[in-house]
Scaffold this active site. Sequence first.
Site, PDB file in Angstrom:
ATOM      1  N   LYS A  54      66.713  32.422  46.309  1.00 27.42           N
ATOM      2  CA  LYS A  54      67.926  31.795  45.768  1.00 27.42           C
ATOM      3  C   LYS A  54      68.940  31.538  46.890  1.00 27.42           C
ATOM      4  CE  LYS A  54      67.230  33.917  41.239  1.00 27.42           C
ATOM      5  NZ  LYS A  54      67.625  34.942  40.261  1.00 27.42           N
ATOM      6  N   GLN A  98      70.996  40.281  39.593  1.00 26.18           N
ATOM      7  CA  GLN A  98      69.535  40.229  39.491  1.00 26.18           C
ATOM      8  C   GLN A  98      69.026  41.378  38.615  1.00 26.18           C
ATOM      9  OE1 GLN A  98      67.813  37.647  40.707  1.00 26.18           O
ATOM     10  NE2 GLN A  98      65.868  38.426  39.947  1.00 26.18           N
ATOM     11  N   ASP A 121      73.543  32.310  35.074  1.00 27.09           N
ATOM     12  CA  ASP A 121      72.222  32.725  34.573  1.00 27.09           C
ATOM     13  C   ASP A 121      72.113  32.479  33.064  1.00 27.09           C
ATOM     14  OD1 ASP A 121      70.229  33.609  36.285  1.00 27.09           O
ATOM     15  OD2 ASP A 121      71.138  35.592  36.555  1.00 27.09           O
TER      16      ASP A 121
HETATM   17  N1  GUN Z   1      65.037  38.686  36.742  1.00 28.38           N
HETATM   18  C1  GUN Z   1      63.984  37.898  36.445  1.00 28.38           C
HETATM   19  N2  GUN Z   1      64.396  36.617  36.290  1.00 28.38           N
HETATM   20  C2  GUN Z   1      65.722  36.601  36.509  1.00 28.38           C
HETATM   21  C3  GUN Z   1      66.708  35.568  36.510  1.00 28.38           C
HETATM   22  O1  GUN Z   1      66.444  34.382  36.258  1.00 28.38           O
HETATM   23  N3  GUN Z   1      67.976  35.971  36.795  1.00 28.38           N
HETATM   24  C4  GUN Z   1      68.292  37.264  37.055  1.00 28.38           C
HETATM   25  N4  GUN Z   1      69.563  37.555  37.301  1.00 28.38           N
HETATM   26  N5  GUN Z   1      67.408  38.236  37.060  1.00 28.38           N
HETATM   27  C5  GUN Z   1      66.127  37.896  36.799  1.00 28.38           C
END
Ligand code: GUN
Length: 294
Positions: A54, A98, A121
């Site tokens: 990211k 995350q 998100d």
């Molecule tokens: N864990 C697995 N997929 C994601 C996501 O798209 N965003 C976040 N913050 N955590 C994750």
Amino acid sequence: MKCKILDGKATSAAIRSEIKDKVETIVKNGGRRPSLVAILVGNNPASRTYVANKEKACAEAGFASEVKRLSENITEEELLSLICSINKDTNIDGLIVQLPLPKHIDEHKVIAAINPIKDVDGFHPVSAGRMMLGEDTFLPATPMGIMTLLERYEIDTKGKHCVVLGRSNIVGRPMANLLSRKGTPGDCTVTICHSRTKDIASYTKTADIIVAAIGIPLFLKEDMVKEGVVVIDVGINSVEDNTRKSGYRLVGDVDYDSVAPKCSYITPVPGGVGPMTIASLLQNTLKAYEAKAL
Ligand code: GUN
């Protein structure tokens, strides 16, 4: 059946290039760069990789970004206090935490602490509620990326039977919601299957579209699907492979080699859904930036 690949890597690259052009224009006109903060707690190897990807995508798009790396032992209070200070920082447009978080931290409480205007998100109850009601909001990145793939490949979803394997808040539930919405893509008849579903194959065999997000490597086999099905594989599982230098390889929730010959379309792993998730996160961050600029 001649199976076509849904190329998430190329589609994501096209979207990210469109975003990069927009950011260049903003900056040329004296604007500040869109900015994203990612909070990573602990040392989960998969999470570290996702966050690094990211961060790299942000840099390539011209976004400002920062990863706050916190110890596994941070208290819930400390984490909430950091979120509170990022909420107040007017130079930050998007904030993601995350997941998963360590066991001693209440995930729901943490997500609820994020200001919904920065919830890129789409995990906050306000975002989830707005999505449910069909209102404009941030959509969770993985289901959003899948909708974009279906849209860009002009896959006919109207009236189709879609089986979603998995009921997580991150993928399965929002995916089912978006596919059953009015619109294009959308207008599907959706079945959600999960770990307690009896005879999953009896559902998948009748499906026109399958979204596999069940977290079991190579779960979906050739004898579980019908000819012409569209298969979207959300799984990213690391399995031992001694023929590789690394000692492992990535496989999805779909047994690609046996299923692909029966499909009209399929996403590969890697290079399918994964890159689309990143593209969606950048789209959401730009949306948060633009909403603030109004
Ligand atoms: N864990 C697995 N997929 C994601 C996501 O798209 N965003 C976040 N913050 N955590 C994750």
